[in-house]
Design an enzyme around this catalytic site. Structure first.
Site, mmCIF file in Angstrom:
data_model
loop_
_atom_site.group_PDB
_atom_site.id
_atom_site.type_symbol
_atom_site.label_atom_id
_atom_site.label_comp_id
_atom_site.label_asym_id
_atom_site.label_seq_id
_atom_site.Cartn_x
_atom_site.Cartn_y
_atom_site.Cartn_z
ATOM 1 N N TYR A 1 -4.094 54.347 35.064
ATOM 2 C CA TYR A 1 -4.608 55.477 34.255
ATOM 3 C C TYR A 1 -5.505 55.586 32.987
ATOM 4 C CZ TYR A 1 -4.994 60.205 32.171
ATOM 5 O OH TYR A 1 -5.362 61.311 31.527
ATOM 6 N N SER B 1 -9.194 60.372 27.544
ATOM 7 C CA SER B 1 -7.929 60.569 26.949
ATOM 8 C C SER B 1 -7.595 59.591 25.949
ATOM 9 C CB SER B 1 -6.662 60.489 27.998
ATOM 10 O OG SER B 1 -5.574 60.572 27.590
ATOM 11 N N GLY C 1 -13.203 69.801 38.914
ATOM 12 C CA GLY C 1 -11.850 70.062 38.869
ATOM 13 C C GLY C 1 -11.380 71.063 37.882
ATOM 14 N N ASN D 1 -9.952 74.547 38.877
ATOM 15 C CA ASN D 1 -9.334 75.780 39.324
ATOM 16 C C ASN D 1 -7.934 76.094 38.670
ATOM 17 O OD1 ASN D 1 -7.725 73.874 40.526
ATOM 18 N ND2 ASN D 1 -8.652 73.777 42.397
ATOM 19 N N THR D 2 -7.659 74.976 37.673
ATOM 20 C CA THR D 2 -6.496 75.291 36.857
ATOM 21 C C THR D 2 -6.662 74.201 35.502
ATOM 22 O OG1 THR D 2 -4.191 75.128 36.857
ATOM 23 C CG2 THR D 2 -5.357 72.961 37.756
ATOM 24 N N GLY D 3 -5.705 74.536 34.633
ATOM 25 C CA GLY D 3 -5.837 73.786 33.362
ATOM 26 C C GLY D 3 -6.955 74.084 32.607
ATOM 27 N N ILE D 4 -7.437 72.874 31.799
ATOM 28 C CA ILE D 4 -8.533 72.995 30.874
ATOM 29 C C ILE D 4 -9.929 73.138 31.575
ATOM 30 C CG2 ILE D 4 -7.111 71.737 29.292
ATOM 31 C CD1 ILE D 4 -8.969 69.255 29.731
ATOM 32 N N GLY D 5 -9.956 72.805 32.614
ATOM 33 C CA GLY D 5 -11.019 72.985 33.501
ATOM 34 C C GLY D 5 -11.448 74.445 33.644
#
Length: 320
Positions: free
Chosen positions: A182, A156, A23, A25-29
């Site tokens: 979640y 989290s 995961g 392709n964006t964000g913290i990854g």
């Protein structure tokens, strides 16, 4: 920007090492991939959308075009809402990669409307926990042969709010609550990381360490389902109030990076981190009985059968 945000200060290089990030392709990854790439690693980007992954790869490489000793980025399709896709991806990695030194279970979905994965699991539990559990188990024989190695699972602080219902993980008997589901999946991440460390120790496997972590409240796409799971405008309202405490993706990736590369935690395992430091999670996330039961249920739900990644000799073994 938050008043305090931990940062990984290690200058460790990853030349000759292979890292796998889900995961990303964006964000913290994406920020994690960028950091590993700068350190010289071969980084496998495991993403559901190869088109978005290609764009992320191009962006990372462009931003580093003036740097020397960068690594390599390899794209591979992996849809965590499908155990079939996870199995196909894992076998492809086993067939093509001689080593996996760092595995980062980063991908996640947050507070989505009620739904199920391809295999009939509640979407958040199936994606955030079960898919990563299966992926880790299938790759573990190769990871065992790539020591020193680290397995980092992004959880989290949301895990503190609710508990985990081991008798109804997929909301078949109770009303669905997006925030509760979640939280449950994030407790599962910590329980899994803890129990994985315990089982590695039981099998006298050294050189493979596990870490779980809270990245912070991040300005990313993770909250994209808030408007549909809560109410129209929820994402904007929550974002307004949390703005003073929110991290950029670059800052949010720091604890992941710390757990994956920093020398200071090289000999730690089965612990939970926040802002690049060991932190105590909620008591329900370190319940040993729950960790063992969740492990057994995860083996059953993912169809691992009698496949034992702690003892199998052939790292390229094909499972059903």
């Amino acid at each position: 920007m938050p008043l305090f945000s931990g940062r990984c200060l290690s200058t460790a290089k990853l030349v000759g090492k292979t890292a796998l990030v889900t995961g990303c392709n964006t964000g913290i990854g994406k920020e994690t991939v960028l950091d590993f790439y700068k350190r010289g690693a071969k980084v496998i980007m495991a993403c559901r959308s190869l088109e978005r992954a290609e764009a992320a790869k191009a962006d990372i490489e462009k931003s580093c075009k003036d740097l020397s000793d960068t690594g390599d980025i390899v794209l591979a399709k992996c849809d965590l809402t499908s155990l079939k896709s996870v199995r196909e991806f894992a076998q492809n990695i086993l067939d093509t990669e001689p080593q996996i030194n760092i595995l980062v279970n980063n991908a996640g979905i947050m507070m989505c409307p009620k739904g199920e994965t391809e295999d009939g699991f509640e979407t958040q539990f199936g994606t955030n926990h079960l898919a990563h559990f299966l992926l880790t188990m299938l790759l573990l024989p190769r990871i065992r042969n790539s020591t020193p190695a680290r397995i980092v699972t992004v959880s989290s602080r949301a895990h503190i709010r609710y508990g985990i219902n081991l008798d109804d993980l997929n909301y078949k008997k109770r009303s669905y609550n997006a925030a509760e589901a979640y939280s449950q999946s994030k407790i599962a991440n910590i329980l899994f990381s803890n129990e994985l460390a315990a089982k590695l120790k039981e099998h006298n496997i050294e050189g493979v360490n596990t870490y779980s972590l809270h990245p912070g409240v991040i300005k990313t796409e993770l909250g994209r389902h808030l408007n549909s799971s809560l109410f129209t405008g929820a994402r904007q309202i929550i974002g307004f109030f949390l703005a003073p405490f929110m991290k950029s993706p670059e800052l949010g990736a720091q604890t992941t990076i710390y757990c994956a590369v920093d020398e200071k935690c090289a000999n730690e395992t089965g612990l939970y981190y926040s802002d690049c430091a060991v932190t105590a999670p909620a008591a329900k996330a370190v319940n040993e009985a729950d960790a063992k039961k969740l492990w057994d249920l995860s083996v059953e739900l993912t169809g691992l059968g009698d496949f034992n990644p702690f003892t199998v000799n052939d790292p390229g073994v094909k499972t059903k």
